[in-house]
Design an enzyme around this catalytic site. Structure first.
Site, short mmCIF file in Angstrom:
data_model
loop_
_atom_site.label_atom_id
_atom_site.label_comp_id
_atom_site.label_asym_id
_atom_site.label_seq_id
_atom_site.Cartn_x
_atom_site.Cartn_y
_atom_site.Cartn_z
N ASN A 145 0.82 -1.21 0.00
CA ASN A 145 0.00 0.00 0.00
C ASN A 145 0.86 1.26 0.00
O ASN A 145 1.92 1.30 0.62
CB ASN A 145 -0.94 0.00 1.21
CG ASN A 145 -1.80 -1.24 1.25
OD1 ASN A 145 -2.16 -1.79 0.21
ND2 ASN A 145 -2.13 -1.70 2.45
N HIS A 174 5.98 -0.51 -2.70
CA HIS A 174 5.72 0.33 -3.87
C HIS A 174 5.84 1.82 -3.57
O HIS A 174 5.33 2.66 -4.31
CB HIS A 174 4.32 0.02 -4.43
CG HIS A 174 4.19 -1.39 -4.91
ND1 HIS A 174 3.08 -2.17 -4.68
CD2 HIS A 174 5.07 -2.19 -5.58
CE1 HIS A 174 3.27 -3.37 -5.20
NE2 HIS A 174 4.46 -3.40 -5.76
N CYS A 182 10.63 15.22 -9.03
CA CYS A 182 10.73 15.72 -10.39
C CYS A 182 11.49 14.70 -11.22
O CYS A 182 12.61 14.29 -10.87
CB CYS A 182 11.45 17.07 -10.42
SG CYS A 182 11.69 17.71 -12.09
N CYS A 185 14.92 16.73 -12.77
CA CYS A 185 16.09 17.10 -11.96
C CYS A 185 16.21 16.27 -10.67
O CYS A 185 17.24 16.34 -10.00
CB CYS A 185 16.05 18.58 -11.61
SG CYS A 185 14.74 19.06 -10.45
N CYS A 237 7.93 22.13 -11.12
CA CYS A 237 9.00 21.87 -10.17
C CYS A 237 9.59 23.19 -9.69
O CYS A 237 9.87 24.08 -10.49
CB CYS A 237 10.08 21.01 -10.84
SG CYS A 237 11.59 20.81 -9.87
N SER A 279 -4.23 -9.51 0.78
CA SER A 279 -3.67 -9.30 -0.56
C SER A 279 -3.98 -10.47 -1.48
O SER A 279 -3.91 -11.64 -1.06
CB SER A 279 -2.16 -9.09 -0.49
OG SER A 279 -1.61 -8.95 -1.79
N ASN A 304 -7.13 -13.53 4.19
CA ASN A 304 -7.72 -12.73 3.11
C ASN A 304 -9.14 -13.20 2.84
O ASN A 304 -9.41 -14.40 2.90
CB ASN A 304 -6.88 -12.87 1.84
CG ASN A 304 -7.16 -11.78 0.82
OD1 ASN A 304 -7.62 -10.69 1.18
ND2 ASN A 304 -6.89 -12.05 -0.44
N GLY A 306 -10.75 -12.81 -0.09
CA GLY A 306 -10.78 -13.35 -1.43
C GLY A 306 -9.61 -14.27 -1.69
O GLY A 306 -8.80 -14.55 -0.80
N VAL A 322 -9.70 -8.94 7.59
CA VAL A 322 -8.37 -8.66 8.15
C VAL A 322 -8.44 -8.18 9.59
O VAL A 322 -7.77 -8.73 10.48
CB VAL A 322 -7.66 -7.62 7.26
CG1 VAL A 322 -6.45 -7.04 7.98
CG2 VAL A 322 -7.23 -8.25 5.95
#
Length: 334
Positions: A145, A174, A182, A185, A237, A279, A304, A306, A322
Protein backbone atom coordinates in the site's frame (compact mmCIF):
# COMPACT_ATOMS: atom_id res chain seq x y z
CA UNK A 1 -4.67 -24.54 -7.44
CA UNK A 2 -4.99 -20.78 -7.66
CA UNK A 3 -5.22 -19.58 -11.23
CA UNK A 4 -4.82 -16.05 -12.54
CA UNK A 5 -6.23 -14.69 -15.77
CA UNK A 6 -5.86 -11.56 -17.85
CA UNK A 7 -9.55 -10.84 -18.32
CA UNK A 8 -10.34 -7.72 -20.36
CA UNK A 9 -11.60 -4.93 -18.13
CA UNK A 10 -13.37 -1.91 -19.59
CA UNK A 11 -11.41 1.28 -18.98
CA UNK A 12 -9.55 4.07 -20.77
CA UNK A 13 -7.74 2.90 -23.93
CA UNK A 14 -3.97 2.82 -24.11
CA UNK A 15 -2.33 6.14 -24.89
CA UNK A 16 0.98 4.64 -26.04
CA UNK A 17 1.06 3.87 -29.77
CA UNK A 18 2.34 0.54 -31.10
CA UNK A 19 5.36 2.17 -32.73
CA UNK A 20 6.50 3.82 -29.48
CA UNK A 21 9.68 2.31 -27.90
CA UNK A 22 7.85 1.94 -24.57
CA UNK A 23 4.84 0.12 -26.06
CA UNK A 24 5.90 -3.43 -25.14
CA UNK A 25 6.63 -2.51 -21.50
CA UNK A 26 3.38 -0.55 -21.32
CA UNK A 27 1.38 -3.53 -22.62
CA UNK A 28 3.06 -5.84 -20.09
CA UNK A 29 2.03 -3.38 -17.36
CA UNK A 30 -1.57 -3.40 -18.65
CA UNK A 31 -1.62 -7.20 -18.43
CA UNK A 32 -0.45 -6.96 -14.83
CA UNK A 33 -3.24 -4.49 -14.08
CA UNK A 34 -5.81 -6.81 -15.64
CA UNK A 35 -4.67 -9.92 -13.80
CA UNK A 36 -7.50 -11.34 -11.73
CA UNK A 37 -7.04 -14.22 -9.30
CA UNK A 38 -9.92 -16.57 -10.08
CA UNK A 39 -9.59 -19.67 -7.94
CA UNK A 40 -8.58 -20.44 -4.41
CA UNK A 41 -6.98 -23.49 -2.82
CA UNK A 42 -9.29 -26.06 -1.18
CA UNK A 43 -11.27 -24.81 1.81
CA UNK A 44 -9.46 -25.07 5.14
CA UNK A 45 -11.29 -25.42 8.45
CA UNK A 46 -11.45 -22.02 10.20
CA UNK A 47 -10.23 -23.39 13.53
CA UNK A 48 -7.29 -25.12 11.88
CA UNK A 49 -6.40 -22.02 9.84
CA UNK A 50 -6.70 -19.50 12.67
CA UNK A 51 -4.88 -21.66 15.23
CA UNK A 52 -2.17 -22.46 12.70
CA UNK A 53 -1.52 -18.82 11.87
CA UNK A 54 -1.40 -18.13 15.60
CA UNK A 55 1.38 -20.73 15.82
CA UNK A 56 3.25 -19.01 12.98
CA UNK A 57 3.39 -15.88 15.12
CA UNK A 58 5.68 -17.78 17.49
CA UNK A 59 8.24 -18.05 14.66
CA UNK A 60 8.81 -14.28 14.34
CA UNK A 61 7.23 -14.02 10.88
CA UNK A 62 7.40 -11.31 8.26
CA UNK A 63 4.00 -9.67 7.64
CA UNK A 64 3.14 -8.81 4.01
CA UNK A 65 0.03 -6.64 3.59
CA UNK A 66 -2.06 -5.52 0.64
CA UNK A 67 -5.07 -3.35 -0.18
CA UNK A 68 -7.38 -5.44 2.03
CA UNK A 69 -5.46 -4.01 4.98
CA UNK A 70 -6.59 -0.47 4.13
CA UNK A 71 -10.24 -1.03 3.26
CA UNK A 72 -11.24 -0.76 6.93
CA UNK A 73 -9.67 2.72 6.87
CA UNK A 74 -11.97 3.71 4.00
CA UNK A 75 -9.45 3.31 1.17
CA UNK A 76 -10.84 1.11 -1.64
CA UNK A 77 -8.96 -1.79 -3.18
CA UNK A 78 -8.33 -2.64 -6.84
CA UNK A 79 -9.57 -6.19 -7.23
CA UNK A 80 -12.20 -6.74 -4.51
CA UNK A 81 -15.95 -7.05 -5.16
CA UNK A 82 -16.22 -3.26 -5.23
CA UNK A 83 -12.69 -2.63 -6.45
CA UNK A 84 -11.81 0.33 -8.66
CA UNK A 85 -10.72 -1.91 -11.56
CA UNK A 86 -14.40 -2.47 -12.30
CA UNK A 87 -14.62 1.05 -13.68
CA UNK A 88 -11.09 2.40 -14.24
CA UNK A 89 -7.42 1.44 -14.21
CA UNK A 90 -4.28 3.03 -12.79
CA UNK A 91 -1.94 4.78 -15.18
CA UNK A 92 1.21 2.98 -16.29
CA UNK A 93 4.64 4.49 -15.81
CA UNK A 94 5.08 4.66 -19.59
CA UNK A 95 1.91 6.75 -19.98
CA UNK A 96 2.92 9.02 -17.13
CA UNK A 97 6.37 9.60 -18.60
CA UNK A 98 5.52 9.97 -22.29
CA UNK A 99 1.94 11.28 -22.52
CA UNK A 100 1.56 14.88 -21.36
CA UNK A 101 -2.25 14.82 -21.59
CA UNK A 102 -2.48 11.60 -19.56
CA UNK A 103 -0.16 13.02 -16.90
CA UNK A 104 -2.25 16.21 -16.72
CA UNK A 105 -5.39 14.09 -16.34
CA UNK A 106 -3.76 12.11 -13.52
CA UNK A 107 -2.88 15.25 -11.55
CA UNK A 108 -6.38 16.71 -11.99
CA UNK A 109 -7.82 13.50 -10.58
CA UNK A 110 -5.24 13.33 -7.80
CA UNK A 111 -5.89 16.97 -6.88
CA UNK A 112 -9.52 16.04 -6.19
CA UNK A 113 -9.01 12.60 -4.66
CA UNK A 114 -5.80 12.80 -2.64
CA UNK A 115 -7.39 14.58 0.31
CA UNK A 116 -9.50 11.48 0.99
CA UNK A 117 -6.38 9.33 1.35
CA UNK A 118 -4.66 12.01 3.44
CA UNK A 119 -7.64 12.07 5.84
CA UNK A 120 -7.67 8.26 6.28
CA UNK A 121 -6.36 6.99 9.61
CA UNK A 122 -4.88 3.65 10.71
CA UNK A 123 -7.36 1.20 12.21
CA UNK A 124 -6.90 -1.19 15.12
CA UNK A 125 -5.41 -3.83 12.82
CA UNK A 126 -2.58 -1.49 11.83
CA UNK A 127 -1.91 -0.76 15.50
CA UNK A 128 -1.84 -4.46 16.41
CA UNK A 129 0.79 -5.15 13.76
CA UNK A 130 2.75 -2.10 14.90
CA UNK A 131 2.77 -3.35 18.52
CA UNK A 132 3.94 -6.75 17.34
CA UNK A 133 6.69 -5.04 15.36
CA UNK A 134 7.78 -2.84 18.28
CA UNK A 135 7.91 -5.80 20.66
CA UNK A 136 9.73 -8.15 18.29
CA UNK A 137 6.86 -10.60 17.82
CA UNK A 138 7.34 -10.16 14.07
CA UNK A 139 10.50 -9.45 12.09
CA UNK A 140 8.95 -6.55 10.19
CA UNK A 141 6.22 -5.36 7.84
CA UNK A 142 6.24 -5.14 4.06
CA UNK A 143 3.23 -3.37 2.58
CA UNK A 144 2.11 -2.99 -1.02
CA UNK A 145 0.00 0.00 0.00
CA UNK A 146 1.13 3.55 -0.77
CA UNK A 147 -1.13 5.23 1.80
CA UNK A 148 1.51 5.43 4.55
CA UNK A 149 -0.89 4.05 7.19
CA UNK A 150 1.51 1.39 8.49
CA UNK A 151 4.26 3.95 9.10
CA UNK A 152 1.84 6.42 10.70
CA UNK A 153 0.59 3.66 12.99
CA UNK A 154 4.15 2.57 13.83
CA UNK A 155 5.16 6.13 14.69
CA UNK A 156 2.10 6.48 16.95
CA UNK A 157 2.66 3.16 18.75
CA UNK A 158 6.37 3.91 19.20
CA UNK A 159 5.45 7.26 20.76
CA UNK A 160 3.03 5.55 23.14
CA UNK A 161 5.62 2.96 24.15
CA UNK A 162 8.51 5.42 24.32
CA UNK A 163 10.33 3.14 21.92
CA UNK A 164 11.79 3.59 18.44
CA UNK A 165 11.27 0.57 16.21
CA UNK A 166 14.42 -0.14 14.21
CA UNK A 167 14.45 1.63 10.82
CA UNK A 168 13.77 -0.75 7.97
CA UNK A 169 11.22 -2.79 9.92
CA UNK A 170 8.41 -1.14 7.91
CA UNK A 171 9.02 -1.26 4.15
CA UNK A 172 6.64 0.21 1.58
CA UNK A 173 7.23 -2.11 -1.39
CA UNK A 174 5.72 0.33 -3.87
CA UNK A 175 6.75 3.56 -2.16
CA UNK A 176 4.59 6.26 -0.64
CA UNK A 177 2.31 9.12 -1.72
CA UNK A 178 3.96 11.36 0.88
CA UNK A 179 6.54 12.82 -1.51
CA UNK A 180 6.62 14.20 -5.04
CA UNK A 181 9.72 13.91 -7.21
CA UNK A 182 10.73 15.72 -10.39
CA UNK A 183 11.53 13.27 -13.18
CA UNK A 184 13.86 15.83 -14.79
CA UNK A 185 16.09 17.10 -11.96
CA UNK A 186 15.26 14.64 -9.15
CA UNK A 187 14.29 17.24 -6.54
CA UNK A 188 11.64 16.04 -4.07
CA UNK A 189 8.85 17.95 -2.36
CA UNK A 190 6.57 17.12 0.55
CA UNK A 191 3.12 16.09 -0.71
CA UNK A 192 1.28 18.36 1.71
CA UNK A 193 3.27 21.42 0.59
CA UNK A 194 2.77 20.40 -3.03
CA UNK A 195 -0.97 20.12 -2.39
CA UNK A 196 -1.04 23.68 -1.06
CA UNK A 197 0.57 24.89 -4.28
CA UNK A 198 -2.02 23.01 -6.33
CA UNK A 199 -4.86 24.57 -4.34
CA UNK A 200 -3.40 28.04 -4.85
CA UNK A 201 -3.06 27.45 -8.59
CA UNK A 202 -6.69 26.29 -8.83
CA UNK A 203 -8.25 28.75 -6.37
CA UNK A 204 -11.79 29.64 -7.35
CA UNK A 205 -11.93 27.25 -10.29
CA UNK A 206 -12.21 24.11 -8.16
CA UNK A 207 -14.51 25.48 -5.44
CA UNK A 208 -17.49 23.48 -6.73
CA UNK A 209 -15.61 20.25 -7.43
CA UNK A 210 -17.19 17.73 -5.07
CA UNK A 211 -17.12 13.94 -5.28
CA UNK A 212 -18.42 11.01 -3.27
CA UNK A 213 -16.35 8.29 -1.61
CA UNK A 214 -17.42 5.91 -4.39
CA UNK A 215 -15.45 8.02 -6.88
CA UNK A 216 -12.12 7.53 -5.05
CA UNK A 217 -9.46 5.15 -6.35
CA UNK A 218 -6.94 3.36 -4.07
CA UNK A 219 -3.94 5.30 -5.38
CA UNK A 220 -5.44 8.61 -4.29
CA UNK A 221 -6.91 9.84 -7.56
CA UNK A 222 -10.61 10.07 -8.42
CA UNK A 223 -13.05 9.76 -11.29
CA UNK A 224 -13.97 13.28 -12.38
CA UNK A 225 -15.66 14.91 -15.40
CA UNK A 226 -13.48 15.83 -18.37
CA UNK A 227 -14.50 19.46 -17.85
CA UNK A 228 -12.63 19.49 -14.55
CA UNK A 229 -9.54 18.03 -16.23
CA UNK A 230 -9.67 20.80 -18.85
CA UNK A 231 -10.02 23.50 -16.19
CA UNK A 232 -7.24 22.16 -13.95
CA UNK A 233 -3.93 24.05 -13.72
CA UNK A 234 -0.78 22.06 -13.01
CA UNK A 235 2.20 23.52 -11.13
CA UNK A 236 5.89 23.10 -11.95
CA UNK A 237 9.00 21.87 -10.17
CA UNK A 238 10.32 24.54 -7.82
CA UNK A 239 13.87 23.79 -8.95
CA UNK A 240 13.84 23.35 -12.73
CA UNK A 241 10.33 24.39 -13.81
CA UNK A 242 9.38 21.04 -15.33
CA UNK A 243 5.82 19.72 -15.00
CA UNK A 244 7.03 16.10 -15.03
CA UNK A 245 6.28 15.62 -11.35
CA UNK A 246 5.41 12.19 -9.97
CA UNK A 247 4.54 10.70 -6.56
CA UNK A 248 7.38 8.57 -5.20
CA UNK A 249 5.43 5.38 -5.83
CA UNK A 250 6.20 2.46 -8.14
CA UNK A 251 3.70 2.55 -10.98
CA UNK A 252 2.61 -0.44 -13.04
CA UNK A 253 5.38 -0.84 -15.61
CA UNK A 254 8.03 0.56 -13.26
CA UNK A 255 10.67 -1.47 -11.43
CA UNK A 256 10.93 -1.71 -7.64
CA UNK A 257 14.35 -0.27 -6.62
CA UNK A 258 16.96 -2.99 -6.15
CA UNK A 259 17.98 -1.80 -2.70
CA UNK A 260 14.38 -2.08 -1.51
CA UNK A 261 14.09 -5.62 -2.86
CA UNK A 262 17.35 -6.55 -1.13
CA UNK A 263 16.09 -5.11 2.17
CA UNK A 264 12.93 -7.18 1.90
CA UNK A 265 14.92 -10.34 1.16
CA UNK A 266 17.06 -9.67 4.23
CA UNK A 267 13.95 -9.26 6.40
CA UNK A 268 12.48 -12.47 5.02
CA UNK A 269 15.74 -14.33 5.64
CA UNK A 270 15.62 -13.32 9.32
CA UNK A 271 12.00 -14.45 9.61
CA UNK A 272 10.72 -17.84 10.66
CA UNK A 273 7.60 -17.60 8.49
CA UNK A 274 5.58 -15.36 6.16
CA UNK A 275 2.02 -14.19 6.83
CA UNK A 276 0.16 -12.52 3.95
CA UNK A 277 -2.60 -10.17 5.13
CA UNK A 278 -5.29 -8.76 2.84
CA UNK A 279 -3.67 -9.30 -0.56
CA UNK A 280 -4.39 -11.21 -3.76
CA UNK A 281 -0.65 -10.97 -4.62
CA UNK A 282 -1.73 -10.36 -8.22
CA UNK A 283 1.36 -8.29 -9.03
CA UNK A 284 4.69 -10.04 -9.42
CA UNK A 285 6.61 -7.74 -7.05
CA UNK A 286 4.60 -9.06 -4.09
CA UNK A 287 4.01 -12.60 -5.35
CA UNK A 288 7.79 -12.98 -5.63
CA UNK A 289 8.04 -12.62 -1.83
CA UNK A 290 5.72 -15.60 -1.31
CA UNK A 291 7.70 -17.62 -3.87
CA UNK A 292 10.96 -16.77 -2.08
CA UNK A 293 9.50 -17.85 1.27
CA UNK A 294 8.29 -21.11 -0.25
CA UNK A 295 11.63 -21.73 -1.93
CA UNK A 296 13.37 -21.29 1.43
CA UNK A 297 10.90 -23.70 3.08
CA UNK A 298 9.42 -21.09 5.38
CA UNK A 299 5.83 -21.83 6.46
CA UNK A 300 3.27 -19.47 4.95
CA UNK A 301 -0.04 -18.22 6.31
CA UNK A 302 -2.69 -16.27 4.40
CA UNK A 303 -5.43 -14.05 5.85
CA UNK A 304 -7.72 -12.73 3.11
CA UNK A 305 -11.41 -12.64 2.23
CA UNK A 306 -10.78 -13.35 -1.43
CA UNK A 307 -8.38 -15.67 -3.25
CA UNK A 308 -4.64 -15.10 -3.01
CA UNK A 309 -2.20 -15.99 -5.76
CA UNK A 310 -0.07 -18.95 -4.69
CA UNK A 311 -2.19 -19.76 -1.63
CA UNK A 312 -1.93 -23.46 -2.49
CA UNK A 313 1.66 -23.11 -1.21
CA UNK A 314 0.44 -21.84 2.18
CA UNK A 315 0.36 -24.08 5.23
CA UNK A 316 -2.61 -22.18 6.67
CA UNK A 317 -5.32 -20.25 4.80
CA UNK A 318 -7.81 -18.23 6.83
CA UNK A 319 -10.54 -16.74 4.66
CA UNK A 320 -11.87 -13.89 6.77
CA UNK A 321 -11.75 -10.15 7.30
CA UNK A 322 -8.37 -8.66 8.15
CA UNK A 323 -9.22 -6.55 11.19
CA UNK A 324 -11.25 -9.21 12.98
CA UNK A 325 -8.55 -11.82 12.34
CA UNK A 326 -5.80 -9.58 13.73
CA UNK A 327 -7.86 -8.77 16.81
CA UNK A 328 -8.46 -12.47 17.45
CA UNK A 329 -4.77 -13.31 17.00
CA UNK A 330 -3.67 -10.47 19.25
CA UNK A 331 -5.95 -11.67 22.02
CA UNK A 332 -4.62 -15.22 21.72
CA UNK A 333 -0.93 -14.37 21.83
CA UNK A 334 -1.30 -11.80 24.63
Amino acid sequence: MTRSSDRPISFEPSTISEDHPAYATHQAAIRSVQRVIDDRAPYQNVQVASTGIGQLLRLKPLILTGAGMSTDSGIPDYRGPKGSLRHSRPMTYQEFLHDDAARHRYWARSFVGWQHMYDATPHVGHDIISRWNASGVISGVVTQNVDGLHQRSQDSIDAQLGHNTEPGRVIALHGSMDEIECLVCGVKENREAFGIRLHEANAGVADDWHITEADINPDGDARIPQRWVDEFTMVQCLNCGSDKLKPTVVYFGEVVPRQRKESISALLESSGALIVVGSSLAVMSSYRILLEADRNRKPIGVINRGPTRGEERATFRWHTGVQQALEWLDEKIS
